[in-house]
Design a protein around this motif. Structure first.
Motif, PDB file in Angstrom:
ATOM      1  N   ALA A 143       0.836  -1.198   0.000  1.00 32.28           N
ATOM      2  CA  ALA A 143       0.000   0.000   0.000  1.00 32.28           C
ATOM      3  C   ALA A 143       0.875   1.253   0.000  1.00 32.28           C
ATOM      4  N   LEU A 144       1.955   1.235   0.774  1.00 33.58           N
ATOM      5  CA  LEU A 144       2.880   2.366   0.813  1.00 33.58           C
ATOM      6  C   LEU A 144       3.483   2.618  -0.566  1.00 33.58           C
ATOM      7  N   CYS A 145       3.900   1.553  -1.224  1.00 29.47           N
ATOM      8  CA  CYS A 145       4.462   1.691  -2.570  1.00 29.47           C
ATOM      9  C   CYS A 145       3.437   2.263  -3.540  1.00 29.47           C
ATOM     10  N   GLY A 146       2.198   1.822  -3.420  1.00 31.52           N
ATOM     11  CA  GLY A 146       1.138   2.351  -4.277  1.00 31.52           C
ATOM     12  C   GLY A 146       0.931   3.837  -4.071  1.00 31.52           C
ATOM     13  N   GLU A 147       0.908   4.266  -2.823  1.00 27.09           N
ATOM     14  CA  GLU A 147       0.720   5.694  -2.527  1.00 27.09           C
ATOM     15  C   GLU A 147       1.915   6.511  -3.008  1.00 27.09           C
ATOM     16  N   ALA A 148       3.125   5.977  -2.847  1.00 23.99           N
ATOM     17  CA  ALA A 148       4.319   6.678  -3.333  1.00 23.99           C
ATOM     18  C   ALA A 148       4.270   6.806  -4.852  1.00 23.99           C
ATOM     19  N   VAL A 160       0.445   7.848   6.703  1.00 28.37           N
ATOM     20  CA  VAL A 160      -0.398   6.891   7.417  1.00 28.37           C
ATOM     21  C   VAL A 160       0.186   5.489   7.292  1.00 28.37           C
ATOM     22  N   TYR A 161       0.500   5.071   6.065  1.00 31.08           N
ATOM     23  CA  TYR A 161       1.030   3.716   5.881  1.00 31.08           C
ATOM     24  C   TYR A 161       2.410   3.564   6.516  1.00 31.08           C
ATOM     25  N   LEU A 162       3.227   4.590   6.450  1.00 33.86           N
ATOM     26  CA  LEU A 162       4.540   4.521   7.082  1.00 33.86           C
ATOM     27  C   LEU A 162       4.413   4.359   8.594  1.00 33.86           C
ATOM     28  N   GLU A 163       3.509   5.105   9.189  1.00 30.64           N
ATOM     29  CA  GLU A 163       3.285   4.984  10.635  1.00 30.64           C
ATOM     30  C   GLU A 163       2.778   3.591  10.995  1.00 30.64           C
ATOM     31  N   LEU A 164       1.901   3.037  10.162  1.00 29.46           N
ATOM     32  CA  LEU A 164       1.378   1.703  10.436  1.00 29.46           C
ATOM     33  C   LEU A 164       2.461   0.634  10.298  1.00 29.46           C
TER      34      LEU A 164
END
Length: 99
Positions: free
Chosen positions: A29-34, A64-68
């Motif tokens: 998900a983080l990669c997708g947002e980036a 958000v994803y980084l914090e998670l």
């Protein structure tokens, strides 16, 4: 309600097979947002359009994803801040940068 509780509340029905504790899902998900942020930046550069609001939304999603993900490794909050500080000091030392 903190960021972790909010994420769980709003995404639980969207991703029933995954959770805010599944590091594999969160990493993807983080990669997708980036990627979405990179695409917005590309359009700003290529087309000269103002997509500042969209970029800010994607940056928030990334955070958000980084914090998670950080929570999965038990370094959320102040622990993450300390880890970032340690890393920056290592980088500064490596490059003999002035602080």
């Amino acid at each position: 309600m903190n960021i972790f509780e909010l994420h769980e509340k709003f995404t639980k029905s969207l991703f029933p097979a995954y959770s805010s504790e599944d590091e594999r899902f969160l990493a993807l998900a983080l990669c997708g947002e980036a990627g979405e942020l990179a695409n917005i930046i590309k359009k700003r550069w290529r087309d000269g359009v103002d997509l500042s609001e969209e970029a800010c939304d994607e940056i928030a999603d990334i955070r958000v994803y980084l914090e998670l993900i950080a929570k999965c490794f038990n370094i959320e909050g102040a622990k993450l801040d300390e880890r970032v500080k340690q890393k920056l000091l290592k980088v500064a030392e490596k490059h003999k940068a002035r602080l």
